[in-house]
Design an enzyme around this catalytic site. Structure first.
Site, mmCIF file in Angstrom:
data_model
loop_
_atom_site.group_PDB
_atom_site.id
_atom_site.type_symbol
_atom_site.label_atom_id
_atom_site.label_comp_id
_atom_site.label_asym_id
_atom_site.label_seq_id
_atom_site.Cartn_x
_atom_site.Cartn_y
_atom_site.Cartn_z
ATOM 1 N N SER A 124 0.832 -1.207 0.000
ATOM 2 C CA SER A 124 0.000 0.000 0.000
ATOM 3 C C SER A 124 0.861 1.249 0.000
ATOM 4 O O SER A 124 1.990 1.243 0.508
ATOM 5 C CB SER A 124 -0.882 -0.010 1.249
ATOM 6 O OG SER A 124 -1.489 1.244 1.461
ATOM 7 N N TYR A 151 -2.305 -0.550 10.774
ATOM 8 C CA TYR A 151 -2.507 -1.228 9.485
ATOM 9 C C TYR A 151 -1.330 -0.954 8.554
ATOM 10 O O TYR A 151 -0.756 -1.871 7.967
ATOM 11 C CB TYR A 151 -3.804 -0.754 8.829
ATOM 12 C CG TYR A 151 -3.832 -0.972 7.332
ATOM 13 C CD1 TYR A 151 -4.021 -2.245 6.802
ATOM 14 C CD2 TYR A 151 -3.631 0.089 6.450
ATOM 15 C CE1 TYR A 151 -4.019 -2.451 5.424
ATOM 16 C CE2 TYR A 151 -3.634 -0.110 5.076
ATOM 17 C CZ TYR A 151 -3.825 -1.377 4.576
ATOM 18 O OH TYR A 151 -3.813 -1.579 3.215
ATOM 19 N N LYS A 155 1.838 -3.498 6.863
ATOM 20 C CA LYS A 155 2.279 -3.569 5.466
ATOM 21 C C LYS A 155 3.787 -3.345 5.375
ATOM 22 O O LYS A 155 4.499 -4.070 4.655
ATOM 23 C CB LYS A 155 1.539 -2.533 4.620
ATOM 24 C CG LYS A 155 0.062 -2.806 4.416
ATOM 25 C CD LYS A 155 -0.180 -4.041 3.568
ATOM 26 C CE LYS A 155 -1.632 -4.196 3.190
ATOM 27 N NZ LYS A 155 -1.905 -5.447 2.435
#
Length: 340
Positions: A124, A151, A155
Site C-alpha cells: 500500500s 494497518y 504492510k
C-alpha cells in the site's frame, strides 16, 4: 501455471482472479470469508467460463494451508489476505498484528516448505507515510515512524520481512506492489466492492448515498491548500490494478529477485472531483455536508508510476469517468452487494 490467491474472494482479489483466468492461468483461492463472500468467485467463474479451486482456510491455520499446498501444488502466490481498515487498526492494533503479521509468516513458512518462492505482495502507499513531495516514487525512504496507523505498519513490516528473506535466499522472487486508492468495478456490474457496514472509503460511501442507503456524504475538510479545498488522491480502477498483478507474475517468471512498483494513475482527483463524477454517473445531485478535517489526512499525494510502465509494461488505462460509471453499475445492479 497455477497461482494461489490468498484473500481471492475479496474486492481486489476477485478482480485479479478474473484477469488471471482470462490470461490463461489456473487459479486456487484461499479465503476465510471474514469480510468477503464466495459468491464473488462464482460470478468470476460465470464471467470467464473457467473454474476456481476454493479453500475456506485462515492463514492462522497452518495445517489447512499445508493440505492446500499438498493437493494443489501452486507455483506462485498473490497475497491479498489481511485486515485493512485503518481506523479499526488504531482501536485494536493487536488484532491487526496477529492477523496480518502472524498470518503472513505462516504463509511464508508453508511456501518455503513446499519450495514455492514466487510471491506478489499486496502492499500500500501507506508505507510511504508523510513525505516532503506529494509525488510518491519507489525510491522514497519508508519508516515505521512515518506511517500513521497500525494497518500501515503491518504492510511495512511485511515488506521488510520479504526484503530480508530475499537478501538471505536469492531463490526467492518477490514483487511488492504499492497501490493507492482502488475504486471501480468490473464493467459487467457482476463483481465489485461489497463493504460490510458503513464503508470506510469515499467511493463506496458515495455509492451507498446514491442508492439511498445513507443520508449524505461527509466531506472532511474544505480548507486544504488544493484548488477546491478538498483532499486530492490518486484513484485507480480496480481492473487496471488487477491487470498489474498479472503483469507482476510475468515479471517473477524472469526471476528478478525483489522488485517494488507503484500502481497508480499518476494523477490526483479531489474529493469534490470524485463526487461530481459520481453524480454524472448516477444522474443526480447527491447531498453532502462539509465536516471538519480528519486527523492524519494529507492534503495531497499521488503515485509516480513510471517504473511499472517501463519494467512491467503496465499503465492505468481507465479514468475517473469509467471508475464511477462502473461502480454505479455494480451498486445499482447489486444494492445489497453479494448478499441477496
Amino acid at each position: 501455471m497455477k497461482i494461489l490467491v490468498t484473500g481471492g474472494a475479496g474486492y481486489i482479489g476477485s478482480h485479479t482472479c478474473l484477469e488471471l483466468l482470462n490470461a490463461g492461468y489456473e487459479v486456487v483461492v484461499l479465503d476465510n470469508l471474514y469480510n468477503s463472500c464466495e459468491e464473488s468467485l462464482k460470478r468470476v467463474e460465470k464471467l470467464t467460463g473457467k473454474k476456481i479451486s476454493f479453500y475456506e482456510v485462515d492463514l492462522l491455520d497452518v495445517a489447512g494451508m499445508e493440505k492446500l499446498f499438498e493437493a494443489e501444488k501452486p507455483e506462485a502466490v498473490i497475497h491479498f489476505a489481511g485486515l485493512k481498515a485503518v481506523g479499526e487498526s488504531c482501536k485494536v492494533p493487536l488484532k491487526y498484528f496477529t492477523n496480518n503479521l502472524s498470518g503472513t509468516i505462516n504463509l511464508l513458512n508453508v511456501m518455503e516448505k513446499y519450495n514455492v518462492k514466487k510471491l506478489v505482495f499486496s502492499s500500500s502507499a501507506t508505507v510511504y507515510g508523510v513525505q516532503e513531495s506529494p509525488a510518491y516514487t519507489e525510491e522514497m525512504k519508508t519508516s515505521s515512524t512515518a506511517v500513521s496507523s497500525p494497518y500501515g505498519r503491518t504492510k511495512l513490516m511485511i515488506e521488510d520481512m520479504l526484503k530480508d528473506i530475499c537478501a538471505a535466499d536469492p531463490s526467492w522472487n518477490v514483487a511488492l506492489l504499492r497501490y493507492f486508492n482502488p475504486i471501480g468495478a468490473h464493467e459487467s456490474g457482476e463483481i465489485g466492492e461489497d463493504p460490510q457496514g458503513i464503508p470506510n472509503n469515499l467511493v463506496p460511501y458515495v455509492a451507498k448515498v446514491a442508492i439511498g442507503e445513507l443520508d449524505h456524504i461527509n466531506v472532511f475538510g474544505d480548507d486544504y491548500e488544493t484548488p477546491d479545498g478538498t483532499c486530492i488522491r490518486d484513484y485507480l480502477h480496480v481492473v487496471d490494478l488487477a491487470i498489474g498483478h498479472e503483469k507482476a507474475i510475468v515479471k517473477l517468471n524472469e526471476e528478478p529477485g525483489l522488485v517494488i512498483y507503484n500502481l497508480g494513475t499518476g494523477k490526483g482527483y479531489s474529493v469534490l472531483d470524485v463526487i461530481k463524477s459520481f453524480e454524472d454517473a448516477c444522474g443526480k445531485e447527491l447531498p453532502k455536508v462539509m465536516a471538519p478535517r480528519r486527523a492524519g489526512d494529507l492534503p495531497e499525494y499521488f503515485s509516480v508510476p513510471a517504473k511499472a510502465e517501463k519494467e512491467l509494461g503496465w499503465k492505468a488505462e481507465r479514468g475517473i469517468k469509467e471508475m464511477c460509471e462502473d461502480t454505479w453499475r455494480w451498486q445499482s445492479k447489486n444494492p445489497k452487494g453479494y448478499r441477496k
